[in-house]
Design a protein around this motif. Structure first.
Motif, PDB file in Angstrom:
ATOM      1  N   VAL A   1       0.849  -1.192   0.000  1.00 10.19           N
ATOM      2  CA  VAL A   1       0.000   0.000   0.000  1.00 10.19           C
ATOM      3  C   VAL A   1       0.882   1.239   0.000  1.00 10.19           C
ATOM      4  O   VAL A   1       2.042   1.197   0.441  1.00 10.19           O
ATOM      5  CB  VAL A   1      -0.932   0.016   1.227  1.00 10.19           C
ATOM      6  CG1 VAL A   1      -1.879  -1.167   1.210  1.00 10.19           C
ATOM      7  CG2 VAL A   1      -0.129   0.041   2.532  1.00 10.19           C
ATOM      8  N   LYS A   2       0.342   2.340  -0.486  1.00 10.28           N
ATOM      9  CA  LYS A   2       1.097   3.584  -0.497  1.00 10.28           C
ATOM     10  C   LYS A   2       1.358   4.040   0.932  1.00 10.28           C
ATOM     11  O   LYS A   2       0.473   4.009   1.781  1.00 10.28           O
ATOM     12  CB  LYS A   2       0.334   4.662  -1.261  1.00 10.28           C
ATOM     13  CG  LYS A   2       0.238   4.394  -2.755  1.00 10.28           C
ATOM     14  CD  LYS A   2      -0.485   5.521  -3.470  1.00 10.28           C
ATOM     15  CE  LYS A   2      -0.546   5.259  -4.970  1.00 10.28           C
ATOM     16  NZ  LYS A   2      -1.280   6.329  -5.701  1.00 10.28           N
ATOM     17  N   ALA A   3       2.590   4.461   1.188  1.00 13.54           N
ATOM     18  CA  ALA A   3       2.994   4.829   2.544  1.00 13.54           C
ATOM     19  C   ALA A   3       2.125   5.934   3.129  1.00 13.54           C
ATOM     20  O   ALA A   3       1.770   5.901   4.306  1.00 13.54           O
ATOM     21  CB  ALA A   3       4.464   5.258   2.543  1.00 13.54           C
ATOM     22  N   ASP A   4       1.734   6.910   2.295  1.00 19.48           N
ATOM     23  CA  ASP A   4       0.965   8.043   2.817  1.00 19.48           C
ATOM     24  C   ASP A   4      -0.490   7.683   3.116  1.00 19.48           C
ATOM     25  O   ASP A   4      -1.242   8.509   3.632  1.00 19.48           O
ATOM     26  CB  ASP A   4       1.048   9.242   1.871  1.00 19.48           C
ATOM     27  CG  ASP A   4       0.552   8.930   0.456  1.00 19.48           C
ATOM     28  OD1 ASP A   4      -0.018   7.837   0.257  1.00 19.48           O
ATOM     29  OD2 ASP A   4       0.733   9.779  -0.434  1.00 19.48           O
ATOM     30  N   GLN A   5      -0.899   6.458   2.802  1.00 23.85           N
ATOM     31  CA  GLN A   5      -2.262   6.028   3.110  1.00 23.85           C
ATOM     32  C   GLN A   5      -2.375   5.376   4.491  1.00 23.85           C
ATOM     33  O   GLN A   5      -3.484   5.126   4.972  1.00 23.85           O
ATOM     34  CB  GLN A   5      -2.764   5.038   2.052  1.00 23.85           C
ATOM     35  CG  GLN A   5      -3.008   5.649   0.690  1.00 23.85           C
ATOM     36  CD  GLN A   5      -3.556   4.636  -0.303  1.00 23.85           C
ATOM     37  OE1 GLN A   5      -3.511   3.425  -0.062  1.00 23.85           O
ATOM     38  NE2 GLN A   5      -4.058   5.116  -1.422  1.00 23.85           N
TER      39      GLN A   5
ATOM     40  N   ARG B   1       7.920  -1.483   6.853  1.00 28.18           N
ATOM     41  CA  ARG B   1       8.336  -0.244   6.193  1.00 28.18           C
ATOM     42  C   ARG B   1       9.853  -0.101   6.264  1.00 28.18           C
ATOM     43  O   ARG B   1      10.498  -0.652   7.167  1.00 28.18           O
ATOM     44  CB  ARG B   1       7.658   0.961   6.829  1.00 28.18           C
ATOM     45  CG  ARG B   1       8.112   1.276   8.247  1.00 28.18           C
ATOM     46  CD  ARG B   1       7.430   2.520   8.795  1.00 28.18           C
ATOM     47  NE  ARG B   1       7.890   2.834  10.129  1.00 28.18           N
ATOM     48  CZ  ARG B   1       8.961   3.603  10.398  1.00 28.18           C
ATOM     49  NH1 ARG B   1       9.691   4.105   9.394  1.00 28.18           N
ATOM     50  NH2 ARG B   1       9.314   3.860  11.638  1.00 28.18           N
TER      51      ARG B   1
ATOM     52  N   SER C   1      10.265   2.721  -3.675  1.00 28.26           N
ATOM     53  CA  SER C   1       8.910   2.744  -4.232  1.00 28.26           C
ATOM     54  C   SER C   1       7.923   3.562  -3.409  1.00 28.26           C
ATOM     55  O   SER C   1       6.824   3.860  -3.868  1.00 28.26           O
ATOM     56  CB  SER C   1       8.376   1.313  -4.350  1.00 28.26           C
ATOM     57  OG  SER C   1       8.209   0.737  -3.063  1.00 28.26           O
ATOM     58  N   SER C   2       8.298   3.923  -2.166  1.00 30.98           N
ATOM     59  CA  SER C   2       7.398   4.646  -1.259  1.00 30.98           C
ATOM     60  C   SER C   2       6.149   3.835  -0.936  1.00 30.98           C
ATOM     61  O   SER C   2       5.059   4.386  -0.762  1.00 30.98           O
ATOM     62  CB  SER C   2       6.999   6.013  -1.843  1.00 30.98           C
ATOM     63  OG  SER C   2       8.125   6.832  -2.012  1.00 30.98           O
ATOM     64  N   TYR C   3       6.311   2.515  -0.873  1.00 34.40           N
ATOM     65  CA  TYR C   3       5.221   1.625  -0.493  1.00 34.40           C
ATOM     66  C   TYR C   3       5.558   0.937   0.819  1.00 34.40           C
ATOM     67  O   TYR C   3       6.734   0.739   1.150  1.00 34.40           O
ATOM     68  CB  TYR C   3       4.974   0.567  -1.569  1.00 34.40           C
ATOM     69  CG  TYR C   3       4.046   1.016  -2.673  1.00 34.40           C
ATOM     70  CD1 TYR C   3       2.714   0.623  -2.698  1.00 34.40           C
ATOM     71  CD2 TYR C   3       4.504   1.850  -3.703  1.00 34.40           C
ATOM     72  CE1 TYR C   3       1.860   1.032  -3.709  1.00 34.40           C
ATOM     73  CE2 TYR C   3       3.659   2.262  -4.716  1.00 34.40           C
ATOM     74  CZ  TYR C   3       2.332   1.853  -4.711  1.00 34.40           C
ATOM     75  OH  TYR C   3       1.489   2.262  -5.699  1.00 34.40           O
ATOM     76  N   TYR C   4       4.520   0.564   1.563  1.00 31.93           N
ATOM     77  CA  TYR C   4       4.653  -0.280   2.741  1.00 31.93           C
ATOM     78  C   TYR C   4       4.052  -1.647   2.415  1.00 31.93           C
ATOM     79  O   TYR C   4       3.152  -1.755   1.581  1.00 31.93           O
ATOM     80  CB  TYR C   4       3.897   0.296   3.939  1.00 31.93           C
ATOM     81  CG  TYR C   4       4.495   1.558   4.537  1.00 31.93           C
ATOM     82  CD1 TYR C   4       5.749   2.031   4.156  1.00 31.93           C
ATOM     83  CD2 TYR C   4       3.789   2.272   5.521  1.00 31.93           C
ATOM     84  CE1 TYR C   4       6.279   3.185   4.718  1.00 31.93           C
ATOM     85  CE2 TYR C   4       4.318   3.416   6.083  1.00 31.93           C
ATOM     86  CZ  TYR C   4       5.549   3.870   5.680  1.00 31.93           C
ATOM     87  OH  TYR C   4       6.068   5.009   6.240  1.00 31.93           O
TER      88      TYR C   4
END
Length: 285
Positions: A97-101, A153, A133-136
């Motif tokens: 999932v996107k980190a900022d979510q 992360r 990728s800035s994903y978790y």
């Protein structure tokens, strides 16, 4: 590094490699022992059987689940091991999932994820992929007698994991809302200026638990027979004129970490003779 709290394999698609989890943080506090008021002897907790009306050793204790009032089914460790899901040994990545979510309110305990022998290369690959990728990663793992959804992360030097609260564990408070229509433009501009004046790099090492430090100083003072003087109580008046308070704050421009803080002070003169036998220091942890 301390002993690991979980050991198994992390699966990433068809890639699988061994890892270990280590606790990344723990709270520190001053702990006290319970004593008998009259003679200061240590109080001991006793396990007591209500049916036989006598104390019993811990070796005679078993786990029981109450399925009806005063009716129990006994469950031992072997029973628990038999029903453990595959995530007790295999941490499976479910999705990315996107980190900022990811709202930080869902994050619970923190762990370091370290590669076990033979897992260094795929571990490094996953770490670098997450970082660029800035994903978790969202995964499942079973430990401490329950199954957790965890967030993986990239940290500064490796992969970090956080157990995650489930949706139904997050308290939904409907009245917890903010009426932004109350904000005035001039006050907002001034508040932003105050934020800018207090801007600093995040350096967690400069923050300390002053309450715990004061407790330790107080304990040392009592051991050495010195008096403890209470710190003055700071009176905080309610803000009547927000704009004026913001202006005065900007004029002072005091950094939070540099601001003087009230703390308990200790008289230098002993109030009474120090005890002959030095008391045991309070443990921290």
């Amino acid at each position: 590094m301390a002993s690991s709290v979980w050991k198994g394999h992390l699966t990433f698609g068809l890639v699988s490699f061994p890892i270990r989890l280590f606790s990344a943080a723990r709270s520190e506090t001053v702990s006290f022992n319970l004593l008998h008021k009259d003679d200061h002897s240590r109080i001991r907790q006793v396990t007591f059987c209500q049916q036989e009306d006598k104390p019993i050793p811990r070796s005679e204790l078993v786990k029981g689940y109450e399925y009806e009032k005063d009716h129990y089914v006994v469950v031992d460790e072997e029973d628990i091991k038999k029903v453990a899901p595959k995530t007790a040994k295999v941490m499976e990545i479910l999705e990315f999932v996107k980190a900022d979510q990811v709202d930080p309110i869902y994050l619970e305990s923190s762990y370091y994820v370290a590669p076990d022998e033979g897992g260094e290369r795929p571990y490094a690959l996953l770490f670098q992929a997450l970082r660029e990728s800035s994903y978790y990663a969202v995964a499942k793992v079973a430990m401490h007698n329950r199954e957790h959804v965890i967030i993986l992360r990239p940290g500064a030097k490796g992969i970090l994991s956080h157990t995650m609260y489930f949706q139904d564990e997050i308290r939904q408070v409907e009245e917890f809302r903010t009426d932004t229509s109350l904000v005035k433009e001039k006050e907002l501009a001034m508040a932003k200026m105050l934020i800018s004046s207090l801007e600093a790099d995040f350096e967690p090492q400069k923050y300390h638990d002053e309450y715990r430090e004061n407790l330790q100083k107080m304990i040392e003072a009592k051991i050495e027979g010195r008096k403890v003087v209470a710190a003055p109580v700071e009176h905080v008046a309610p803000v009547i004129d927000i704009m004026e308070a913001l202006k005065r704050s900007l004029a002072e421009k005091r950094k939070p970490a540099q601001a003087a803080t009230a703390s308990a002070t200790i008289e230098e003169q002993p109030a009474e003779a120090a005890p002959k036998k030095r008391a045991r220091k309070s443990k921290v942890g």
